[in-house]
Write a protein that holds these residues in place. Structure first.
Motif, PDB file in Angstrom:
ATOM      1  N   GLY A 280      47.408   2.478 -12.617  1.00  0.00           N
ATOM      2  CA  GLY A 280      46.917   3.634 -13.365  1.00  0.00           C
ATOM      3  C   GLY A 280      47.847   3.994 -14.510  1.00  0.00           C
ATOM      4  O   GLY A 280      47.402   4.293 -15.619  1.00  0.00           O
ATOM      5  N   ARG A 281      49.149   3.951 -14.235  1.00  0.00           N
ATOM      6  CA  ARG A 281      50.126   4.270 -15.285  1.00  0.00           C
ATOM      7  C   ARG A 281      50.119   3.215 -16.389  1.00  0.00           C
ATOM      8  O   ARG A 281      50.209   3.540 -17.576  1.00  0.00           O
ATOM      9  CB  ARG A 281      51.514   4.427 -14.682  1.00  0.00           C
ATOM     10  CG  ARG A 281      51.646   5.710 -13.890  1.00  0.00           C
ATOM     11  CD  ARG A 281      53.001   5.863 -13.267  1.00  0.00           C
ATOM     12  NE  ARG A 281      53.075   7.136 -12.545  1.00  0.00           N
ATOM     13  CZ  ARG A 281      54.071   7.485 -11.770  1.00  0.00           C
ATOM     14  NH1 ARG A 281      55.108   6.672 -11.601  1.00  0.00           N
ATOM     15  NH2 ARG A 281      54.053   8.647 -11.158  1.00  0.00           N
ATOM     16  N   ALA A 282      50.028   1.953 -16.001  1.00  0.00           N
ATOM     17  CA  ALA A 282      49.975   0.876 -17.000  1.00  0.00           C
ATOM     18  C   ALA A 282      48.722   1.016 -17.860  1.00  0.00           C
ATOM     19  O   ALA A 282      48.776   0.891 -19.093  1.00  0.00           O
ATOM     20  CB  ALA A 282      50.003  -0.495 -16.305  1.00  0.00           C
ATOM     21  N   MET A 283      47.604   1.274 -17.214  1.00  0.00           N
ATOM     22  CA  MET A 283      46.342   1.437 -17.928  1.00  0.00           C
ATOM     23  C   MET A 283      46.434   2.614 -18.901  1.00  0.00           C
ATOM     24  O   MET A 283      46.043   2.512 -20.061  1.00  0.00           O
ATOM     25  CB  MET A 283      45.211   1.643 -16.908  1.00  0.00           C
ATOM     26  CG  MET A 283      43.834   1.566 -17.483  1.00  0.00           C
ATOM     27  SD  MET A 283      42.509   1.431 -16.230  1.00  0.00           S
ATOM     28  CE  MET A 283      42.972   2.592 -14.991  1.00  0.00           C
ATOM     29  N   ARG A 284      46.984   3.730 -18.445  1.00  0.00           N
ATOM     30  CA  ARG A 284      47.086   4.920 -19.287  1.00  0.00           C
ATOM     31  C   ARG A 284      48.008   4.683 -20.486  1.00  0.00           C
ATOM     32  O   ARG A 284      47.719   5.117 -21.596  1.00  0.00           O
ATOM     33  CB  ARG A 284      47.567   6.108 -18.456  1.00  0.00           C
ATOM     34  CG  ARG A 284      47.570   7.444 -19.180  1.00  0.00           C
ATOM     35  CD  ARG A 284      46.219   7.833 -19.820  1.00  0.00           C
ATOM     36  NE  ARG A 284      45.073   7.689 -18.986  1.00  0.00           N
ATOM     37  CZ  ARG A 284      44.521   8.629 -18.221  1.00  0.00           C
ATOM     38  NH1 ARG A 284      45.038   9.838 -18.175  1.00  0.00           N
ATOM     39  NH2 ARG A 284      43.452   8.361 -17.514  1.00  0.00           N
ATOM     40  N   ARG A 285      49.129   3.962 -20.278  1.00  0.00           N
ATOM     41  CA  ARG A 285      50.037   3.661 -21.394  1.00  0.00           C
ATOM     42  C   ARG A 285      49.305   2.874 -22.481  1.00  0.00           C
ATOM     43  O   ARG A 285      49.431   3.166 -23.665  1.00  0.00           O
ATOM     44  CB  ARG A 285      51.255   2.858 -20.920  1.00  0.00           C
ATOM     45  CG  ARG A 285      52.373   3.682 -20.342  1.00  0.00           C
ATOM     46  CD  ARG A 285      53.641   2.861 -20.149  1.00  0.00           C
ATOM     47  NE  ARG A 285      53.463   1.655 -19.344  1.00  0.00           N
ATOM     48  CZ  ARG A 285      53.510   1.623 -18.015  1.00  0.00           C
ATOM     49  NH1 ARG A 285      53.712   2.736 -17.333  1.00  0.00           N
ATOM     50  NH2 ARG A 285      53.348   0.498 -17.375  1.00  0.00           N
ATOM     51  N   ILE A 286      48.541   1.883 -22.069  1.00  0.00           N
ATOM     52  CA  ILE A 286      47.814   1.046 -23.018  1.00  0.00           C
ATOM     53  C   ILE A 286      46.715   1.856 -23.699  1.00  0.00           C
ATOM     54  O   ILE A 286      46.513   1.762 -24.918  1.00  0.00           O
ATOM     55  CB  ILE A 286      47.265  -0.209 -22.306  1.00  0.00           C
ATOM     56  CG1 ILE A 286      48.442  -1.105 -21.904  1.00  0.00           C
ATOM     57  CG2 ILE A 286      46.277  -0.960 -23.197  1.00  0.00           C
ATOM     58  CD1 ILE A 286      48.092  -2.212 -20.936  1.00  0.00           C
ATOM     59  N   GLU A 287      46.003   2.665 -22.927  1.00  0.00           N
ATOM     60  CA  GLU A 287      44.956   3.516 -23.517  1.00  0.00           C
ATOM     61  C   GLU A 287      45.539   4.487 -24.533  1.00  0.00           C
ATOM     62  O   GLU A 287      44.992   4.655 -25.630  1.00  0.00           O
ATOM     63  CB  GLU A 287      44.220   4.290 -22.414  1.00  0.00           C
ATOM     64  CG  GLU A 287      43.365   3.412 -21.531  1.00  0.00           C
ATOM     65  CD  GLU A 287      42.931   4.095 -20.246  1.00  0.00           C
ATOM     66  OE1 GLU A 287      41.912   3.651 -19.679  1.00  0.00           O
ATOM     67  OE2 GLU A 287      43.595   5.061 -19.787  1.00  0.00           O
TER      68      GLU A 287
ATOM     69  N   ALA B 201      46.391   2.687 -27.688  1.00  0.00           N
ATOM     70  CA  ALA B 201      45.182   2.367 -28.457  1.00  0.00           C
ATOM     71  C   ALA B 201      44.604   3.618 -29.106  1.00  0.00           C
ATOM     72  O   ALA B 201      44.158   3.579 -30.264  1.00  0.00           O
ATOM     73  CB  ALA B 201      44.144   1.703 -27.552  1.00  0.00           C
ATOM     74  N   PHE B 202      44.622   4.733 -28.397  1.00  0.00           N
ATOM     75  CA  PHE B 202      44.065   5.978 -28.928  1.00  0.00           C
ATOM     76  C   PHE B 202      44.888   6.525 -30.093  1.00  0.00           C
ATOM     77  O   PHE B 202      44.384   7.318 -30.878  1.00  0.00           O
ATOM     78  CB  PHE B 202      43.934   7.028 -27.812  1.00  0.00           C
ATOM     79  CG  PHE B 202      42.552   7.132 -27.238  1.00  0.00           C
ATOM     80  CD1 PHE B 202      41.844   8.314 -27.300  1.00  0.00           C
ATOM     81  CD2 PHE B 202      41.949   6.044 -26.625  1.00  0.00           C
ATOM     82  CE1 PHE B 202      40.570   8.422 -26.772  1.00  0.00           C
ATOM     83  CE2 PHE B 202      40.685   6.136 -26.095  1.00  0.00           C
ATOM     84  CZ  PHE B 202      39.984   7.326 -26.171  1.00  0.00           C
TER      85      PHE B 202
END
Length: 147
Positions: A107-114, A117-118
């Motif tokens: 979840g943390r990895a996904m959020r960092r990438i999101e 990108a945002f």
């Protein structure tokens, strides 16, 4: 006019596939499929057990897919499955300590990438993007007779 719509939809499909591919890569970097990542991160985010039916509805996955993914997660020792109180046909899925750690990490990895990108979008564009995604989703659901 038709040519413009064709080009627009070509861009839409390419973007959709690109976004889907990005999430597949995030999952692959953690040695799992995107369905496994989505179930683990959802269970972690919820902080409480969920039924397989709730997982299916929340993630828009078929019951068969959720059952298959949960079987895999259970075999890896990441979740446990128990019978729901009041409905013996329903199964409740809980994260194990290892599953909680995996869900948190992904979840943390996904959020960092999101978030990275945002950053390409202004605050207003971020809100407009999500608002328009929701409108498209509801428009498709309506066209399919689901709303």
């Amino acid at each position: 006019m038709q040519h413009q719509f064709n080009e627009l939809f070509d861009r839409y499909y390419k973007s959709w596939r690109g976004i889907e591919s990005a999430y597949d890569k995030i999952a692959a970097n953690h040695g799992v499929t995107s369905n496994i990542m989505n179930i683990l991160t959802l269970l972690y985010k919820q902080r409480s057990p969920m039924t397989q039916n709730e997982l299916s509805k929340e993630l828009n996955l078929s019951r068969q897919t959720v059952t298959s993914v949960v079987d895999s997660l259970e075999a890896r020792g990441l979740v446990t499955r128990s019978i729901a109180e009041g409905d013996r046909r329903s199964r409740v899925i809980s994260l194990t300590e290892q599953g909680r750690a995996s869900g948190r990490e992904m979840g943390r990895a996904m959020r960092r990438i999101e978030l990275s990108a945002f950053e390409a979008l202004s605050g207003e564009d971020q809100i407009a993007f999500v608002d328009n995604m929701e409108k498209l989703w509801h428009g498709l659901a309506h066209a399919l007779g689901e709303e």
